[in-house]
Design a protein around this motif. Sequence first.
Motif, PDB file in Angstrom:
ATOM      1  N   LYS A 364       0.831  -1.202   0.000  1.00  0.00           N
ATOM      2  CA  LYS A 364       0.000   0.000   0.000  1.00  0.00           C
ATOM      3  C   LYS A 364       0.870   1.258   0.000  1.00  0.00           C
ATOM      4  CE  LYS A 364      -3.435   2.869   0.738  1.00  0.00           C
ATOM      5  NZ  LYS A 364      -4.280   3.344  -0.392  1.00  0.00           N
ATOM      6  N   ALA A 365       1.908   1.296   0.856  1.00  0.00           N
ATOM      7  CA  ALA A 365       2.759   2.485   0.966  1.00  0.00           C
ATOM      8  C   ALA A 365       3.500   2.777  -0.336  1.00  0.00           C
ATOM      9  CB  ALA A 365       3.752   2.298   2.108  1.00  0.00           C
ATOM     10  N   LEU A 366       3.859   1.735  -1.076  1.00  0.00           N
ATOM     11  CA  LEU A 366       4.565   1.904  -2.340  1.00  0.00           C
ATOM     12  C   LEU A 366       3.631   2.293  -3.483  1.00  0.00           C
ATOM     13  CD1 LEU A 366       6.896  -1.198  -2.013  1.00  0.00           C
ATOM     14  CD2 LEU A 366       7.682   1.177  -2.134  1.00  0.00           C
ATOM     15  N   GLY A 367       2.335   2.237  -3.233  1.00  0.00           N
ATOM     16  CA  GLY A 367       1.363   2.594  -4.260  1.00  0.00           C
ATOM     17  C   GLY A 367       1.211   1.566  -5.352  1.00  0.00           C
ATOM     18  N   VAL A 368       1.521   0.284  -5.040  1.00  0.00           N
ATOM     19  CA  VAL A 368       1.429  -0.763  -6.059  1.00  0.00           C
ATOM     20  C   VAL A 368       0.284  -1.739  -5.770  1.00  0.00           C
ATOM     21  CG1 VAL A 368       3.864  -0.586  -6.647  1.00  0.00           C
ATOM     22  CG2 VAL A 368       3.154  -2.172  -4.852  1.00  0.00           C
ATOM     23  N   GLY A 369      -0.576  -1.361  -4.839  1.00  0.00           N
ATOM     24  CA  GLY A 369      -1.730  -2.191  -4.537  1.00  0.00           C
ATOM     25  C   GLY A 369      -2.634  -1.483  -3.554  1.00  0.00           C
ATOM     26  N   PRO A 370      -3.880  -1.898  -3.453  1.00  0.00           N
ATOM     27  CA  PRO A 370      -4.794  -1.302  -2.471  1.00  0.00           C
ATOM     28  C   PRO A 370      -4.431  -1.715  -1.062  1.00  0.00           C
ATOM     29  CG  PRO A 370      -5.864  -3.104  -3.644  1.00  0.00           C
ATOM     30  CD  PRO A 370      -4.514  -2.936  -4.275  1.00  0.00           C
ATOM     31  N   ALA A 371      -5.109  -1.134  -0.089  1.00  0.00           N
ATOM     32  CA  ALA A 371      -4.875  -1.487   1.308  1.00  0.00           C
ATOM     33  C   ALA A 371      -5.141  -2.975   1.519  1.00  0.00           C
ATOM     34  CB  ALA A 371      -5.774  -0.654   2.219  1.00  0.00           C
ATOM     35  N   ALA A 372      -4.297  -3.599   2.341  1.00  0.00           N
ATOM     36  CA  ALA A 372      -4.470  -5.018   2.632  1.00  0.00           C
ATOM     37  C   ALA A 372      -5.797  -5.272   3.337  1.00  0.00           C
ATOM     38  CB  ALA A 372      -3.316  -5.527   3.491  1.00  0.00           C
ATOM     39  N   ILE A 373      -6.329  -6.464   3.124  1.00  0.00           N
ATOM     40  CA  ILE A 373      -7.573  -6.872   3.768  1.00  0.00           C
ATOM     41  C   ILE A 373      -7.257  -8.030   4.706  1.00  0.00           C
ATOM     42  CG2 ILE A 373      -9.955  -7.614   3.441  1.00  0.00           C
ATOM     43  CD1 ILE A 373      -9.658  -6.809   0.469  1.00  0.00           C
ATOM     44  N   PRO A 374      -7.313  -7.837   6.017  1.00  0.00           N
ATOM     45  CA  PRO A 374      -7.122  -8.981   6.921  1.00  0.00           C
ATOM     46  C   PRO A 374      -8.165 -10.048   6.633  1.00  0.00           C
ATOM     47  CG  PRO A 374      -7.089  -6.901   8.126  1.00  0.00           C
ATOM     48  CD  PRO A 374      -7.562  -6.582   6.747  1.00  0.00           C
ATOM     49  N   GLN A 375      -7.748 -11.304   6.629  1.00  0.00           N
ATOM     50  CA  GLN A 375      -8.687 -12.352   6.243  1.00  0.00           C
ATOM     51  C   GLN A 375      -9.859 -12.481   7.211  1.00  0.00           C
ATOM     52  OE1 GLN A 375      -7.529 -16.080   4.655  1.00  0.00           O
ATOM     53  NE2 GLN A 375      -5.794 -15.249   3.531  1.00  0.00           N
ATOM     54  N   LYS A 376      -9.686 -12.016   8.451  1.00  0.00           N
ATOM     55  CA  LYS A 376     -10.829 -12.029   9.370  1.00  0.00           C
ATOM     56  C   LYS A 376     -11.908 -11.038   8.920  1.00  0.00           C
ATOM     57  CE  LYS A 376      -8.558 -13.637  13.598  1.00  0.00           C
ATOM     58  NZ  LYS A 376      -8.220 -13.329  15.006  1.00  0.00           N
ATOM     59  N   ARG A 377     -11.511 -10.043   8.109  1.00  0.00           N
ATOM     60  CA  ARG A 377     -12.460  -9.042   7.626  1.00  0.00           C
ATOM     61  C   ARG A 377     -12.748  -9.199   6.138  1.00  0.00           C
ATOM     62  NH1 ARG A 377     -10.453  -3.658   8.040  1.00  0.00           N
ATOM     63  NH2 ARG A 377     -12.629  -3.015   7.922  1.00  0.00           N
ATOM     64  N   LEU A 378     -12.282 -10.281   5.551  1.00  0.00           N
ATOM     65  CA  LEU A 378     -12.457 -10.477   4.118  1.00  0.00           C
ATOM     66  C   LEU A 378     -13.933 -10.699   3.792  1.00  0.00           C
ATOM     67  CD1 LEU A 378     -10.848 -10.750   1.463  1.00  0.00           C
ATOM     68  CD2 LEU A 378     -10.828 -13.229   1.860  1.00  0.00           C
ATOM     69  N   SER A 379     -14.426  -9.934   2.828  1.00  0.00           N
ATOM     70  CA  SER A 379     -15.804 -10.060   2.382  1.00  0.00           C
ATOM     71  C   SER A 379     -15.839  -9.902   0.870  1.00  0.00           C
ATOM     72  CB  SER A 379     -16.692  -8.987   3.027  1.00  0.00           C
ATOM     73  OG  SER A 379     -16.317  -7.693   2.575  1.00  0.00           O
TER      74      SER A 379
END
Length: 428
Positions: A364-379
């Motif tokens: 995310k910080a490098l701007g090469v992907g969206p914010a990570a999604i913790p799998q406990k919050r994955l929807s």
Amino acid sequence: MNIEILAVGTRGDVQPYVALGKGLLAAGHCVTLCTCAKFESFITDHGLNYASMNDDLIDFMHSDDGKIAMENTGNWWEAIKTAFKLLPKLGPMQRQQIKDTWESTCAAKPDLILFHPKAVGAVDFAERLGVPCMLAFYLPMYVSTGSFPAMGIPDLRIGRWYNRLTYRFIAKATWWGTGKYINEWRQANGLPPRRGGKYLRHANGEPIPALHAYSESIIPRPSDWPESATVTGYWFLNHPEGWRPSPELEDFLAGGEPPVYFGFGSIFGRDPVHLTQIVLDAVRATGVRAIIASGWGGLDPARFELPSTVLAIDSVPHDWLFPRVAAVVHHGGCGTTAAGLRAGRPTVVCSFFGDQPFWGAKVKALGVGPAAIPQKRLSVERLSAAITQATTDVTLREKADALGQRIRNEDGVGNAVQFINHWMKRSR
């Protein structure tokens, strides 16, 4: 030189050491890799000598108890509480691992030991044999710096003193979990007891060199590191010469727009069917084509009737497949993250435990992907939004492509071999 590498963990943990071992072999060294027995053929197929270690730890990681434990390691406080509960089970495993690796080390007769931090006792084996050792790892956890905190510790941004303190905490925590078993071994082998807290020091006080197998484009080398610590670049193991994809995979790739890759590793999550359902619903919602890798059990597409726009595979070399996809969605392990970044593809990290949130934050910080999604919050909704961003955000895709070019220009294995040779000549 006769070099032994001690590595403990999953396939993703071991693979970089196979790449390093091949580089050392090509440089004229004899290389023995000591790791879990289940990886013996993987190591010998690449021309390295294999030394035995039991599978107890990796079997535990794949067990229900192990998966439950790892679900409770999202932060250090949870990890410490979990460790207290696991001590009755982990203690005998630690003792047996130390016994196995010591016997293998004696048989290997190394001039140098390279070790993964989970290879408990490596520093002590080196002391007993009178040979040098080096930490070889792919995370910034043990060499103190004021530039950033140790991996896994919150970045409170309250000063360089705090950042340095986090490394002392890691050293103390590492010793707390292993010191008892190390000192038992030392007593049995005629060595005085060792105190914790100085993780990267030989018995005579000299620093233990440390190689870090990641790119400076991801984590620059801190200016306050000692010369004994280096960042080499990633240790990539490319697919074997002569390897060919299945006709089904080739036809699928040629049959439409580049697909999105989904793979969640081997030990992450107790409900791969539920995770697969979320992936399939997000694929349907976004309209992308998809490749779903079952790998070693992280996802289970075999339970579903898949549409023609989705292909299920077991596993395919990442260095071959990732340049041919639109984006990579995965658990955030170091190796998979590195492979996706090297391919120049946007990355969606669905982190589970350990270092995965760390790599997700870097993406995310490098701007090469969206914010990570913790799998406990994955929807379905969160994953769909991330897939859409990864496949349509032009700026994000341009940054991923530029980063990939920089990483492809690095020679991590070559840099590591050069550092090892230079340090050994100097020490002599």
